[in-house]
Design an enzyme around this catalytic site. Structure first.
Site, PDB file in Angstrom:
ATOM      1  N   LYS A 157       0.839  -1.201   0.000  1.00 25.00           N
ATOM      2  CA  LYS A 157       0.000   0.000   0.000  1.00 25.00           C
ATOM      3  C   LYS A 157       0.874   1.252   0.000  1.00 25.00           C
ATOM      4  O   LYS A 157       1.762   1.398   0.838  1.00 25.00           O
ATOM      5  CB  LYS A 157      -0.925  -0.006   1.215  1.00 25.00           C
ATOM      6  CG  LYS A 157      -1.872  -1.198   1.258  1.00 25.00           C
ATOM      7  CD  LYS A 157      -2.623  -1.262   2.571  1.00 25.00           C
ATOM      8  CE  LYS A 157      -1.698  -1.673   3.697  1.00 25.00           C
ATOM      9  NZ  LYS A 157      -2.409  -1.781   4.988  1.00 25.00           N
ATOM     10  N   THR A 169     -12.340   7.693   8.175  1.00 18.90           N
ATOM     11  CA  THR A 169     -11.505   6.612   7.645  1.00 18.90           C
ATOM     12  C   THR A 169     -11.336   5.478   8.648  1.00 18.90           C
ATOM     13  O   THR A 169     -10.474   4.612   8.472  1.00 18.90           O
ATOM     14  CB  THR A 169     -10.124   7.148   7.257  1.00 18.90           C
ATOM     15  OG1 THR A 169      -9.520   7.771   8.405  1.00 18.90           O
ATOM     16  CG2 THR A 169     -10.222   8.162   6.126  1.00 18.90           C
ATOM     17  N   GLY A 188     -11.459   2.136  10.195  1.00 17.22           N
ATOM     18  CA  GLY A 188     -11.706   0.793   9.678  1.00 17.22           C
ATOM     19  C   GLY A 188     -11.429   0.616   8.201  1.00 17.22           C
ATOM     20  O   GLY A 188     -11.816  -0.402   7.620  1.00 17.22           O
ATOM     21  N   THR A 189     -10.729   1.573   7.591  1.00 16.35           N
ATOM     22  CA  THR A 189     -10.466   1.482   6.145  1.00 16.35           C
ATOM     23  C   THR A 189      -9.681   0.225   5.788  1.00 16.35           C
ATOM     24  O   THR A 189     -10.022  -0.491   4.844  1.00 16.35           O
ATOM     25  CB  THR A 189      -9.698   2.722   5.663  1.00 16.35           C
ATOM     26  OG1 THR A 189     -10.478   3.883   5.933  1.00 16.35           O
ATOM     27  CG2 THR A 189      -9.417   2.646   4.178  1.00 16.35           C
ATOM     28  N   GLY A 190      -8.616  -0.060   6.542  1.00 17.43           N
ATOM     29  CA  GLY A 190      -7.806  -1.237   6.248  1.00 17.43           C
ATOM     30  C   GLY A 190      -8.587  -2.524   6.418  1.00 17.43           C
ATOM     31  O   GLY A 190      -8.562  -3.392   5.540  1.00 17.43           O
ATOM     32  N   CYS A 191      -9.303  -2.651   7.537  1.00 20.59           N
ATOM     33  CA  CYS A 191     -10.119  -3.843   7.772  1.00 20.59           C
ATOM     34  C   CYS A 191     -11.079  -4.079   6.613  1.00 20.59           C
ATOM     35  O   CYS A 191     -11.236  -5.199   6.112  1.00 20.59           O
ATOM     36  CB  CYS A 191     -10.931  -3.685   9.061  1.00 20.59           C
ATOM     37  SG  CYS A 191      -9.965  -3.437  10.564  1.00 20.59           S
TER      38      CYS A 191
END
Length: 263
Positions: free
Chosen positions: A173, A204, A206-209
């Site tokens: 990323k 944003t 919880g964006t990765g989850c």
């Protein structure tokens, strides 16, 4: 119906962790299940407390899931506790799931290490090797490889080194770079670049989850990894753009935006 499993901590405010993962699975018409590794009291402003689940509790959840509704894909986050980390490793060794997406989560956004050096080493040397897709960010990739990453070429070099650890594919990323973010996927044969627009929002949480659960959902539906990542990127962009403006801090995404368009 395809099935997906998340192995992670909870988020009682619903924006991240297993709650976000299961919402994302559902939005992709995939039946979601969970193995909870920690009960986390958190909201859009931060974490209040964490209570880990015992090794026995984790392994019993593995048994309950895999001996009844085996998942078509698995999404795994990081575990700061050594006992939890080793319990998850035992479960993976015992049941040998496929289509495993691992989000390392070695560092917080401010660069703070989220676990001690010994646990981080165990995670890298053992659980990482189970990944069909590993999804580090720039600081995590630098820690894993020892490289300084300052360009797209550096990202590609890091992808090559990480894949040599026995991982099938790496999605690095690039959100830490200035300008429009570019992520790079390396499947061992070719590189694929995914660019996206930055959204001017504080929502944003919880964006990765959410992104990695979307990838896992698409892998469960037998999408090739390149397509699974591309579809997940489109989903996360819309989920951010349609965030519901909830909470007093960094608000959650709209995981179900596609189900209620026009309402």
């Amino acid at each position: 119906m395809k099935t997906a499993l998340t192995i992670a901590g909870s988020d009682c405010s619903g924006g991240a962790g297993i709650q976000a993962d299961i919402k994302t699975f559902t939005a992709h018409n995939v039946y979601g299940m969970s193995i909870i590794t920690a009960v986390v009291a958190e909201n859009t402003r931060g974490v209040l407390s964490v209570e880990k689940i015992s090794e026995r509790g984790i392994l019993q959840q593995f048994k309950a899931v895999f001996e009844d509704i085996p998942p078509d894909s698995v999404k795994i986050g990081m575990f700061s506790d050594k006992e939890v980390c080793r319990a998850v490793f035992k479960g993976l060794e015992l049941y040998k799931p496929q289509n495993i997406v691992i989000d390392p989560v070695l560092y917080a956004k401010d660069g703070t290490a989220l676990t001690d050096e010994a646990n981080m080493t165990f995670f890298i040397n053992n659980i990482f090797t189970k990944a069909d897709l590993l999804t580090p960010n720039i600081p995590e990739a630098e820690k894993i490889t020892g490289l300084k990453i300052e360009s797209l070429e550096d990202m590609k070099k890091a992808c090559r080194e990480i894949r040599q650890m026995g991982i099938k594919a790496v999605l690095l990323k690039g959100g830490h770079f200035k300008g429009e973010p570019v992520d790079i996927l390396f499947d061992g044969e070719e590189f694929t670049e995914y660019s996206s627009k930055r959204v001017n929002t504080k929502n944003t949480h919880g964006t990765g989850c959410t992104l990695f659960s979307a990838i896992a959902a698409n892998l469960a539906k037998r999408k090739p990894v390149k397509d699974a990542v591309g579809l997940a990127k489109k989903y996360i962009q819309k989920a951010i753009e349609n965030s519901p403006e909830l909470g007093k801090g960094n608000g959650p995404l709209n995981h179900m935006y596609g189900l209620f368009e026009g309402d």
